[in-house]
Each structure stands twice: as structure tokens, then as C-alpha cells.
Scaffold this active site. Sequence first.
Site, mmCIF file in Angstrom:
data_model
loop_
_atom_site.group_PDB
_atom_site.id
_atom_site.type_symbol
_atom_site.label_atom_id
_atom_site.label_comp_id
_atom_site.label_asym_id
_atom_site.label_seq_id
_atom_site.Cartn_x
_atom_site.Cartn_y
_atom_site.Cartn_z
ATOM 1 N N SER A 86 -18.393 1.223 -0.527
ATOM 2 C CA SER A 86 -19.322 1.401 0.208
ATOM 3 C C SER A 86 -19.411 0.447 1.319
ATOM 4 O O SER A 86 -19.574 0.600 2.298
ATOM 5 C CB SER A 86 -20.754 2.495 -0.286
ATOM 6 N N ASP A 136 -18.003 13.610 -0.460
ATOM 7 C CA ASP A 136 -18.613 12.790 0.337
ATOM 8 C C ASP A 136 -20.193 13.062 0.756
ATOM 9 O O ASP A 136 -19.596 13.193 2.067
ATOM 10 C CB ASP A 136 -18.022 11.448 0.755
ATOM 11 N N HIS A 167 -19.039 11.017 -3.041
ATOM 12 C CA HIS A 167 -19.012 9.139 -2.960
ATOM 13 C C HIS A 167 -18.978 8.002 -4.160
ATOM 14 O O HIS A 167 -18.673 6.971 -4.256
ATOM 15 C CB HIS A 167 -20.731 9.179 -2.448
#
Length: 185
Positions: A86, A136, A167
Site C-alpha cells: 500500500s 480493491d 486492499h
Amino acid sequence: MLLHGTGGNERDLLPLGRELDPDASLLSPRGKTLENGMPRFFRRLAEGVFDLEDLKKRTHELADFVTSVAQHYELDDKKIVAVGYSNGANIAASMLLLRPEILSAAILFRAMVPLVPEKQPDFSSRSVFISAGSFDPIVPASNTKELAESLRTAGADVTIRFLQSGHELTTADVDLAREWLSGKN
Ligand code: MLT
């Protein structure tokens, strides 16, 4: 080098690093920016909208840190692999684009295009594994594909996989990344 996500810290990805390569030296810095008390590697203006000046500054700062740490611990600076999740994947991608000489490979989980570099970097002999979640809600598939394309255009050997997930990181991500990395060693 392990790079955690927003709100994480330097301990989060150590088990992942061990799983990916039990013999590797692990370098795991904590992001130096705070967003409502949550560590990150650079500032953002909103979700997915980055403070580009801060991103560039933090990318160079991290690249310089890696260089000095590699010297200090006598690590092979030709074999540094960034593993980011991320926000950590986004600064790793930024480092690939702005300081391509630092990393030999990168594993990017849930990454997006961090910035568009002014000059085209040369990524020949760099390998990148990108793992994305088809559902996501933070990173659109088109954005991840754009990142893969820009790295490919610059000469990198890019593998991109879409998983049936959001995610969050899944065991399938880790298995695929481990398999990919073992084929590189
Ligand atoms: C970022 O800010 O880097 C991305 O939005 C991913 C995140 O940290 O949520």
C-alpha cells in the site's frame, strides 16, 4: 527492504520478509510522516492524491538512507529488493522511478502510480512483481496497470497478478511473491 502501509510500523512486515526469503537480511524502516498519528512514508492530500513535493523529498531521503545503511552493514547494494504494501508499495514505486539505481527488484502489493518522473528512468535488468486486488476500493485496476506499463516502457521485467481480493494482503499474495522471488535468486 520492507515498507509498511499507512498506520503500520517497522515490525508489521517482518514475518512476511521471513516468509519471502528466510536467508535475506531484513531492513525495515518506519515511515517518517504522521497522518493523524498514523505513520506513512509521505504526505497525501486525500486518499490517492499525493503531496508530490513531499513524496519526492521522502523518496530521496529513503534512497539515501538505504545507501548509507547498506554501507554500514556491508550489505550487497546490488541486491536490494523493496517489498512494499500500500503506502509502502507506493514509495517503493516512487524510488524505482526517481532513483532506479537503488533497487534491483521490487515486490509491490496494492500499488498505484505515485508520480510521473520528469525524465524517463532506465530499468533494464530490474524486475518488478505487482500484486493487485480485483476488488480493491482504494487502488483502481486501471491505475495498477498504468504503473506496470510505465515500468515496462522503461525496460523493467514486470509481472502483474490480479487476485480475488480487496486492499488487504492475502496468503495467495505471499505465495505468488515467494514463488516469483525464488525464480529470481
Ligand atoms: C497511499 O496513500 O499511499 C495510498 O492511498 C494507499 C494508502 O496508504 O492507503
